[in-house]
Structure formats: C-alpha cells, structure tokens
Design an enzyme around this catalytic site. Structure first.
Site, mmCIF file in Angstrom:
data_model
loop_
_atom_site.group_PDB
_atom_site.id
_atom_site.type_symbol
_atom_site.label_atom_id
_atom_site.label_comp_id
_atom_site.label_asym_id
_atom_site.label_seq_id
_atom_site.Cartn_x
_atom_site.Cartn_y
_atom_site.Cartn_z
ATOM 1 N N ARG A 118 0.813 -1.220 0.000
ATOM 2 C CA ARG A 118 0.000 0.000 0.000
ATOM 3 C C ARG A 118 0.849 1.273 0.000
ATOM 4 O O ARG A 118 0.390 2.341 0.375
ATOM 5 C CB ARG A 118 -0.972 0.019 1.191
ATOM 6 N N LYS A 140 3.737 11.902 -10.525
ATOM 7 C CA LYS A 140 2.822 11.276 -11.488
ATOM 8 C C LYS A 140 3.482 9.980 -11.955
ATOM 9 O O LYS A 140 4.445 9.997 -12.718
ATOM 10 C CB LYS A 140 2.557 12.201 -12.669
ATOM 11 N N GLU A 182 11.014 19.097 -22.980
ATOM 12 C CA GLU A 182 10.270 19.364 -21.743
ATOM 13 C C GLU A 182 10.684 20.694 -21.115
ATOM 14 O O GLU A 182 9.863 21.375 -20.496
ATOM 15 C CB GLU A 182 10.472 18.224 -20.744
ATOM 16 N N GLU A 234 -3.381 17.844 -10.070
ATOM 17 C CA GLU A 234 -3.728 18.223 -11.436
ATOM 18 C C GLU A 234 -5.209 18.551 -11.593
ATOM 19 O O GLU A 234 -5.863 18.150 -12.548
ATOM 20 C CB GLU A 234 -3.333 17.095 -12.404
ATOM 21 N N ARG A 238 -2.045 22.806 -12.916
ATOM 22 C CA ARG A 238 -1.002 21.947 -13.427
ATOM 23 C C ARG A 238 -1.327 21.399 -14.817
ATOM 24 O O ARG A 238 -0.466 20.882 -15.508
ATOM 25 C CB ARG A 238 -0.765 20.804 -12.435
ATOM 26 N N ASN A 242 0.547 19.899 -19.425
ATOM 27 C CA ASN A 242 0.197 18.978 -20.509
ATOM 28 C C ASN A 242 0.370 19.603 -21.888
ATOM 29 O O ASN A 242 0.025 18.982 -22.902
ATOM 30 C CB ASN A 242 -1.249 18.498 -20.351
ATOM 31 N N HIS A 245 1.343 17.515 -24.882
ATOM 32 C CA HIS A 245 1.155 16.106 -24.562
ATOM 33 C C HIS A 245 -0.122 15.516 -25.147
ATOM 34 O O HIS A 245 -0.214 14.299 -25.296
ATOM 35 C CB HIS A 245 1.161 15.907 -23.041
ATOM 36 N N HIS A 249 0.991 12.303 -26.788
ATOM 37 C CA HIS A 249 0.644 10.968 -26.289
ATOM 38 C C HIS A 249 -0.053 10.140 -27.364
ATOM 39 O O HIS A 249 0.161 8.920 -27.457
ATOM 40 C CB HIS A 249 -0.250 11.088 -25.061
ATOM 41 N N HIS A 262 9.765 10.218 -26.335
ATOM 42 C CA HIS A 262 8.727 11.028 -25.688
ATOM 43 C C HIS A 262 8.912 12.511 -25.985
ATOM 44 O O HIS A 262 7.959 13.214 -26.346
ATOM 45 C CB HIS A 262 8.757 10.791 -24.175
#
Length: 359
Positions: A118, A140, A182, A234, A238, A242, A245, A249, A262
């Site tokens: 956990r 993330k 980035e 997010e 935030r 993205n 992205h 993606h 990426h």
C-alpha cells in the site's frame, strides 16, 4: 458524517554535479534503511551497479534488479515482475525503493512503490535530462496500456529527488534533445526567462556541459515545483504542464511507444498546438515562429516529415477520440497565447487537429 484525508507531501530536490555529492545526499535520505534499487539494463551498466556498490560500501543493505530499457517495458507485465521481485526481498514498509534511470524507470518504479504494501518510500535518481527536469518531479507515476499511454497510474510523491548532472555526459544527443523538449515546454507555459536561456545555450546543453546543465536543471525544476505545489493532483493549474502532450501521447500510442522518443512526440505536439493557436488568432505568428524555430534548432520535429517514423494522421485523430472517451467526453488542449501564458480549451475538433498534424 464526513471523513477527511488531506495530505501534504514535502520532499527535497537536490542537484549535484558529481556522484560523490549525490551519494552523500542519498545516505542522508536513506537513513540506514534497507534499499531495493531498480534500474534498466543500460543504466545498470553505466551507473546503477556502481551506485549500488558505493551505497553498500557505506554499510547499507542494498539489493538490486534491472529490466530491459525502452518504453515497451513501461507495462503492467514489468510492474508485476517487479512486485514479485520485491516480495522476495527483505524490504519492509519503512525501507526505501531507489529508482535509478530515465522516465520509463521512474514512472514504472514509482507506480510499483505506490502499490507495494500500500505504498513504500521511494527516491528518484534521474539519469536522463527528461527525467531530471520532468519525470522525477511531481509524483505522477504510471505504466502504459495498449489503448493509451499512462492509463494505469497514481499520484504518489517520492521521498526525495537526487540529481547528478554528471550522468548526462553518457547520453546520446537524441536523448538530450528529448529532454530539452520538456524544458522548452516549461518555458512556454511559465517562464520566458527559461525559454530564452535555452535559446542562448542549447548548444552547450547538447554538449552536456555540466555548468550549463546544472543551471538548466535548477531553472526547470523551480518552474515545475512551483506549478505542482499549487495543484499537486492536477485539478486545475497543473494542466498547463500537458502542453504538447495531448497530440504527443496520441503519437506515441499509434506508433507503439517505440520509434518516437517522448520528447520528440511532445515537441511535435507543441508545434501542432502552436499552429492551432495561431490559426485561432490566439498566438502572434512571430511568437509561433520563435517556438517552432527553437524546436527545430535543437533538432526536434515540428512537422510530420521531421518525425523519425511514419505517422498516420487518421490513426492519430482516432487515438485522440479514445483519450476523449477515457476522459468522459472531454479533451483539453493547452494552447500558447504568449511566452509564459497559455489557455486551456475543450472545443478543438478533429478537423483542426488533422490540419495541424499535416501542416
């Protein structure tokens, strides 16, 4: 009746120019606990085995494993194997998982740490520029699914991030370019000064000059830390992170996560977003040209012909529809308005996307 479960995570991000300083910081963060170090086979040979030996030489109990490099390993299969490996170690709930590698290692190991018992503490030791300035920060964590990138994941913050820019000297230029994508993204959404720094110094970054890369990592880290501190889950601010992205993606998904890095996919996504913003009258053509000009100067793709693998525009648009379905019908685009300013819109249609992709 109301249940409350607020959580405020704080962790140290330290940037070092040499491994000795990074090791000293790691010893402080580990604080005598057992260590399960996880890397990929490439980074294991370059850095991780030496790092494991150095930590063990200080008296720490260190065990290590590695998996094949590349985006294809960012999967539930790899995660399951790592969980099986951890179950066979002596690691207890207060011990530490050490993720040593690039974005694939950090994303995958972070998610495994979030699930094991956990949640066990983990520390990120990034070895690529992309990981230094992005993947290692913000918690993330995720693995990919055939239907979408990062579909299986969580928000789970690291115990610490310990960077050594000396590791960047072992990177190929393509990986440095991918990381710069980035950084450029962060400059566009939040820091004109960072954007200008990349304009002036991208040649030194691509040469892995330690003074320049240290300044770059410090600057990019400060931008991201500010954004995630205001919106760690997010929910609003935030989302600007993205930028690039949404299309990026989709590009990675339809090309099978393998032939396009990426950062290359994000760079192409940023160029597409800039074209959409310019056509909508939101972005001055000179600023749009400045953005795409910097991406091109770094060696990143800005038009479909620049991509290192063929891209099917129709399949890319279809992948975006799948993302829209996953997000309950919503597909938000981050569009640049000026350097340091963006807007988030949810009305970009398929035709606009196709035009931006094929321009």
């Amino acid at each position: 009746m109301t249940a409350s479960a607020d959580r405020h995570d704080r962790y140290t991000v330290s940037v070092h120019r040499h491994e000795r300083g990074a090791i000293d910081r790691l010893r402080t963060e580990i604080d005598g606990r057992r260590v399960a170090l996880i890397s990929d086979h490439t980074v294991a040979g370059l850095h991780a085995r030496r790092l494991a030996d150095a930590l063990a030489g200080t008296g720490l109990d260190v065990t290590m494993t590695a998996f094949p490099p590349g985006e294809a390993s960012k999967s539930l299969t790899t995660a399951s194997r790592l969980l099986d490996w951890l179950a066979g170690t002596a690691l207890a709930r207060r011990d530490v998982v050490l993720a040593v590698g690039g974005g694939v290692v950090i994303d995958t190991v972070g998610w495994v740490a979030s699930a094991y018992m956990r949640g066990v503490p983990y520390i990120n030791v990034p070895t690529t520029l992309l990981a230094h300035v992005d993947a290692a920060l913000g918690g993330k964590v995720a693995v990919d699914h055939p239907s979408a990138k990062n579909l299986v994941g969580a928000f789970y913050q690291p115990k610490a991030v310990v960077s050594n820019v000396g590791y960047l000297r072992t990177l190929e230029r393509r990986q440095l370019r991918s990381g710069l994508a980035e950084v450029i993204k962060k400059g566009v959404i939040a820091s004109p000064d960072l954007f200008a720094f990349v304009e002036r110094h991208h040649g030194d970054v691509l040469a892995a000059d330690p003074t320049t890369t240290s300044r770059l990592v410090h600057g990019a880290t400060a931008v991201k830390c500010d954004l995630i501190a205001r919106d760690p889950y997010e929910q609003d601010l935030r989302r600007a992170l993205n930028f690039g992205h949404t299309v990026g993606h989709a590009v990675e998904t339809v090309t099978g996560y393998r032939p396009i890095a990426h950062g290359e996919a994000v760079a192409f996504g940023m160029a597409c977003a800039a074209r959409i913003a310019e056509r909508r009258g939101l972005l001055d053509p000179r600023t749009s040209a400045r953005l795409t000009g910097l991406l091109a100067a770094v060696g990143l793709p800005v038009v479909i012909g620049d991509l290192p693998a063929p891209l099917d525009p129709a399949a890319t648009v279809a992948a975006l529809r799948q993302i829209r379905k996953i997000r309950d019908g919503g597909l938000r685009f981050v569009l640049p308005v000026a350097l340091g300013e963006t807007v988030i819109v949810d009305d970009v249609g398929d035709a606009e996307v196709r035009t931006a992709i094929t321009a």
